[in-house]
Scaffold this active site. Structure first.
Site, PDB file in Angstrom:
ATOM      1  N   ASP A  30       0.862  -1.170   0.000  1.00  0.00           N
ATOM      2  CA  ASP A  30       0.000   0.000   0.000  1.00  0.00           C
ATOM      3  C   ASP A  30       0.907   1.232   0.000  1.00  0.00           C
ATOM      4  O   ASP A  30       2.101   1.145   0.313  1.00  0.00           O
ATOM      5  CB  ASP A  30      -0.886  -0.045   1.255  1.00  0.00           C
ATOM      6  CG  ASP A  30      -1.805   1.151   1.343  1.00  0.00           C
ATOM      7  OD1 ASP A  30      -2.426   1.497   0.326  1.00  0.00           O
ATOM      8  OD2 ASP A  30      -1.883   1.762   2.427  1.00  0.00           O
ATOM      9  N   ASP A  32      -0.304   5.203   0.689  1.00  0.00           N
ATOM     10  CA  ASP A  32      -0.653   6.182   1.719  1.00  0.00           C
ATOM     11  C   ASP A  32      -0.694   5.519   3.089  1.00  0.00           C
ATOM     12  O   ASP A  32      -1.452   4.579   3.312  1.00  0.00           O
ATOM     13  CB  ASP A  32      -2.016   6.803   1.404  1.00  0.00           C
ATOM     14  CG  ASP A  32      -2.016   7.598   0.112  1.00  0.00           C
ATOM     15  OD1 ASP A  32      -1.466   8.711   0.121  1.00  0.00           O
ATOM     16  OD2 ASP A  32      -2.541   7.100  -0.899  1.00  0.00           O
TER      17      ASP A  32
END
Length: 301
Positions: A30, A32
């Site tokens: 991932d 953010d």
């Protein structure tokens, strides 16, 4: 290796760390809350991801963020110190365009979203409408059937800072037809925060459209398995894949559903307090391993 153990890698010995590193060939991360927050890299994250690449791991940046095209995500990553290429970016804006192209979609998309999705749709020859403000008129109920585009065959919901009542009316009205597809990029409740201000995520908008249309969206982003099916064509082996994330209900859930190993970091949505509750009450999905931040892994090797 540490299946659902919620094991803190900082408590591992050198041999266990090496065994962990040897247990996967592909890294899905991932962005953010794991690699960066807003436009600031989280300390050590770039060095760790670049180290994975150096020791021969395949890298993919897997983000539910739909506001940019792949090349823009790659450029941002590069500016923050990551080695990254556009074809390693799996953003929901790209996945929407890829999915519609793969099923031979030929109609027009009504888009609650941003230019990230719009540009990816344009790149595969799919027309769209809806980007930008749609202001509320004094008599907002005066919308007429003639205000609707008869060529629309799908409603796509991503992050849209210009969300408004007219947009919800139009989305629900298009979706009144059973032939109109309903696709969402993701259902994240909020963005990882760098302050005390809460920024509602795309899930807020998806739930609103689902409510007024009385339909459920096909969600392409994490934790749904479309990404795994997309990657399997490139030879992905789930048992030798590591998923890194900061959310249990998206990143870790995605990893568990797909049979990946999972690493949870505490630099985004999940706090140390929440992790302790997860560990104590065994709230699924449970991550295999945990680190305060991704950069800590380099200090352990």
């Amino acid at each position: 290796m540490f299946k659902s153990a919620v094991f803190n890698l900082k408590d591992a010995g050198k041999g266990q760390i090496q065994e962990f590193l040897d247990s996967f060939d592909t890294v899905l991360s991932d962005c953010d809350g794991v690699l960066w927050i807003d436009n600031n890299a989280i300390p050590g994250s770039a060095d760790t991801m670049n180290y994975f690449r150096k020791i021969g791991k395949r890298i993919f940046f897997v983000t539910n963020n739909s506001t940019k095209i792949r090349s823009d995500f790659a450029l941002k990553a590069q500016q923050l110190g990551f080695i990254a290429h556009p074809d390693e970016i799996l953003s929901t804006s790209y996945l929407v365009a890829h999915y519609l192209q793969s099923i031979g979609f030929k109609k027009k998309v009504y888009l609650i979203g941003s230019n990230g999705i719009g540009d990816e749709l344009k790149a595969v020859g799919i027309q769209h409408i809806g980007i930008g403000p749609d202001h509320v008129k004094p008599d907002f109920k005066s919308m007429k059937p003639s205000d609707m585009d008869p060529e629309v065959g799908a409603v796509v919901v991503g992050f849209d800072e210009h969300i408004s009542y007219p947009k919800l009316m139009k989305a629900a009205s298009y979706l009144a037809s059973e032939d109109c597809m309903f696709i969402a990029t993701n259902t994240d409740e909020r963005f990882p925060k760098s302050s005390s201000i809460i920024v509602p995520g795309t899930g807020t908008l998806v739930r609103a459209v689902e409510t007024c249309s009385e339909r459920k969206a096909l969600v392409l982003g994490k934790p749904n398995e479309y990404i795994r099916r997309f990657l399997q064509s490139s030879g992905l082996d789930p048992a030798r894949t590591l998923m890194i994330g900061d959310r249990c209900n998206t990143d870790i859930e995605f990893g568990v559903r797909c049979g990946f190993q999972t690493l949870l970091v505490l630099t985004g949505v999940t706090s140390a307090k929440v992790l302790e509750k997860i560990r104590k009450e065994k709230i699924e999905p449970l991550p295999d391993v945990v680190l305060p931040k991704l950069g800590d892994l380099l200090t352990l090797t």
